[in-house]
Enzyme design. Structure first.
Site, PDB file in Angstrom:
ATOM      1  N   GLY A 208       0.835  -1.207   0.000  1.00 29.10           N
ATOM      2  CA  GLY A 208       0.000   0.000   0.000  1.00 29.10           C
ATOM      3  C   GLY A 208       0.859   1.240   0.000  1.00 29.10           C
ATOM      4  N   ASN A 209       0.233   2.373   0.286  1.00 29.37           N
ATOM      5  CA  ASN A 209       1.013   3.615   0.423  1.00 29.37           C
ATOM      6  C   ASN A 209       0.363   4.493   1.479  1.00 29.37           C
ATOM      7  OD1 ASN A 209      -0.947   5.436  -0.947  1.00 29.37           O
ATOM      8  ND2 ASN A 209      -0.504   4.077  -2.669  1.00 29.37           N
TER       9      ASN A 209
END
Ligand code: CTP
Length: 405
Positions: A208-209
Site C-alpha cells: 500500500g502507500n
C-alpha cells in the site's frame, strides 16, 4: 460579493457568543443584510443591544413581543434568509436541530428555513467528543448542512482540546466562499478517485502507500457544495464520507478502482484522478498466509493499468480531465511529462519535499500546470480551502475550454 445577501444568524448559549458582534460587523461592512435570532441563554453572553446596533435590525428571541404584542413570524424569518448560520451552536441546540425539537424561537425559525444552513459548534472538549454530539453532527452534515468545524485550543473551562468555535474571520471567509462557488457546477457530473490502493500479497498482507484520501475527499465535498453530483471512487481509508450529492464507491485494489472509474467515466463532465494508485501488484495472491519458513522470498510484481492515462485516451472533447502528481525530485519536469503522456487538461503537483504538504497533513501546497502551458501556484493552505480554490480554478479552465471549442 455579499451585497444584498440576506444572512440570518442564530446565536445559542455559549461563551463564544461574545465574538459574534465582530462577525456581524464584517458582514455588514460587506453590505450583507443581517438579522439575528438568539436563544434566551445566548442573551447572558452577548447583549442584544450590541447586536441590534451593529446589524441595524431588531434582534429576535420570541414569537411575541410581550410589551407591544408584535408577532414575529418564524416562517417569514426562515424564508427571508439566503443563508442561516447558527453560531455558536451549543450541543443542546445541535441535538434539538437533529431531532426537530422546536421548543424555542430559534429552533422554530430553523425548521422553517429553506436556505443552506451553516453551523459552528462551540462547547467543551468532552461534550464535543461525546458520541451523541458526534452522531448529531454527522446527521446534520448528512442532511446537507455545512459544518464549520471547531478548532483545538484552550477552552473557557480551562481544558485544552477540540471545541473552540471557528474564529469569526474564518466563518466570514466560509460565507464568502459559499456565495462565490454556490451553484458553479450545478447539473455537472464529477468523477473523483481518491485514497490509496492495497494490492494483496496473501489474505493478511498487502502493498500500500501512505495516502489518506483527504485531498480527494475535500475536492468531492467542494464540488458537491457547488451543486455538482459526485461519484467518489475511494480506496481504503479511515475517512467517512456521508455527504449529500456524493455517492461513494469503496474499492480496495487498483484493478477495482480501474473498473469503477471506467464504468462511470463516460457520463462524467469532469474527472479528477487524485488517488495514489499502486503502480504494481503481486502477480499472484497466495491463498493462505505465507509462513516465515524460508530466509527470503521473491515477490514478482506486475504493472497495474494506469487509470488516468486510460481516461485520457477515452475522453471526449467536452470532458475535462485532471490528475495529480506526487514527486520527490525533478518535480515540474515530471509533472509536465505526466500531463502530456496521460493527455490530461490539468495536473496538480504536490511535492513531498514541501513542509505541510503531501500525505495525511491537513494542509497542502501545489502547483497547477495545464494543457495550454500555463502554471499557477497555490500557497500553503488547508486542504479544504485548497479544494475550493482548485474547483474555482477548474471552473475558469472549463469555461476557457468551452470558449476555445
Ligand atoms: N494514476 C492512475 N493510475 C495509476 C497510476 C497513477 O490513475 N496506475 C494517476 C494518479 O491518480 C495521479 C496521476 O496518475 O492522478 C499521477 O500519479 P503518480 O503516482 O504521481 O505517478 P505515476 O503515473 O504512477 O508515475 P510514477 O509513479 O512513475 O511517478
Amino acid at each position: 460579493m455579499l451585497k444584498g445577501k440576506k444572512i440570518l444568524i442564530g446565536i445559542t448559549g455559549s461563551i463564544a457568543a461574545y465574538k459574534i458582534p465582530l462577525l456581524v460587523r464584517m458582514l455588514v461592512k460587506e453590505n450583507a443584510e443581517v438579522k439575528i435570532v438568539m436563544t434566551d441563554s445566548a442573551r447572558d453572553f452577548v447583549s442584544p443591544l450590541t447586536l441590534a446596533t451593529l446589524s441595524k435590525n431588531p434582534v429576535f428571541s420570541e414569537a411575541f413581543d410581550s410589551i407591544t404584542g408584535q408577532w414575529n413570524s418564524h416562517v417569514d424569518l426562515g424564508l427571508w434568509a439566503d443563508l442561516f448560520l447558527i453560531t455558536p451552536a451549543s450541543a443542546n441546540t445541535l441535538a434539538k436541530m437533529t431531532h426537530g425539537i422546536a421548543d424555542n424561537y430559534l429552533l422554530t425559525v430553523y425548521l422553517s428555513a429553506r436556505c443552506p444552513v451553516f453551523f459552528a459548534p462551540a462547547m467543551d472538549v468532552d461534550m464535543y467528543q461525546h458520541q451523541s454530539t458526534k452522531d448529531n453532527i454527522r446527521k446534520l452534515v448528512q442532511r446537507g448542512h455545512h459544518l464549520l468545524a471547531p478548532t483545538s485550543g484552550e477552552l473557557a473551562s480551562g481544558l485544552c482540546g477540540e471545541g473552540r468555535m471557528m474564529e469569526p474571520e474564518a466563518i466570514f471567509n466560509e460565507i464568502r466562499r459559499h456565495f462565490r462557488t454556490k451553484q458553479l457546477f450545478r447539473d455537472k457530473k464529477i468523477l473523483i478517485s481518491a485514497g490509496p490502493t492495497y494490492e494483496a500479497i496473501d489474505p493478511v498482507r498487502y502493498i500500500g502507500n501512505h495516502s489518506t484520501g483527504k485531498m480527494g475527499v475535500e475536492m468531492a465535498k467542494a464540488f458537491a457544495n457547488a451543486g455538482a453530483s459526485v461519484k467518489l471512487v475511494l480506496g481504503p481509508t479511515s475517512l467517512r464520507v456521508d455527504y449529500p450529492l456524493i455517492e461513494v464507491f469503496p474499492v480496495t485494489s487498483a484493478l477495482q478502482m480501474y473498473e469503477a472509474c471506467l464504468a462511470f467515466s463516460a457520463e462524467a463532465d469532469i474527472l479528477v484522478m487524485s488517488a495514489a494508485v499502486a503502480d504494481y501488484r503481486p502477480e499472484k495472491m497466495e491463498e493462505t498466509k505465507i509462513k516465515k519458513s524460508v530466509e527470503s522470498i521473491d515477490l514478482k510484481l506486475v504493472k497495474n493499468p494506469d487509470i488516468l492515462k486510460k481516461l485520457g485516451e477515452l475522453k471526449n472533447e467536452n470532458q475535462f480531465l485532471a490528475g495529480f502528481a506526487l514527486e520527490t525530485d525533478n518535480e515540474l519536469e515530471n509533472a509536465w511529462h505526466k500531463l502530456n503522456t496521460k493527455k490530461a487538461d490539468l495536473i496538480v503537483l504536490n511535492s513531498l519535499a514541501d513542509e505541510g504538504a503531501g500525505f495525511g497533513t491537513d494542509t497542502n501546497k501545489v502547483i497547477c500546470i495545464t494543457k495550454d502551458g500555463t502554471q499557477r501556484n497555490f500557497e500553503l493552505q488547508s486542504k479544504r480551502e485548497l479544494a475550493h480554490n482548485l474547483i474555482q480554478y477548474i471552473y475558469e479552465l472549463t469555461g476557457k475550454k468551452q470558449a476555445n471549442a
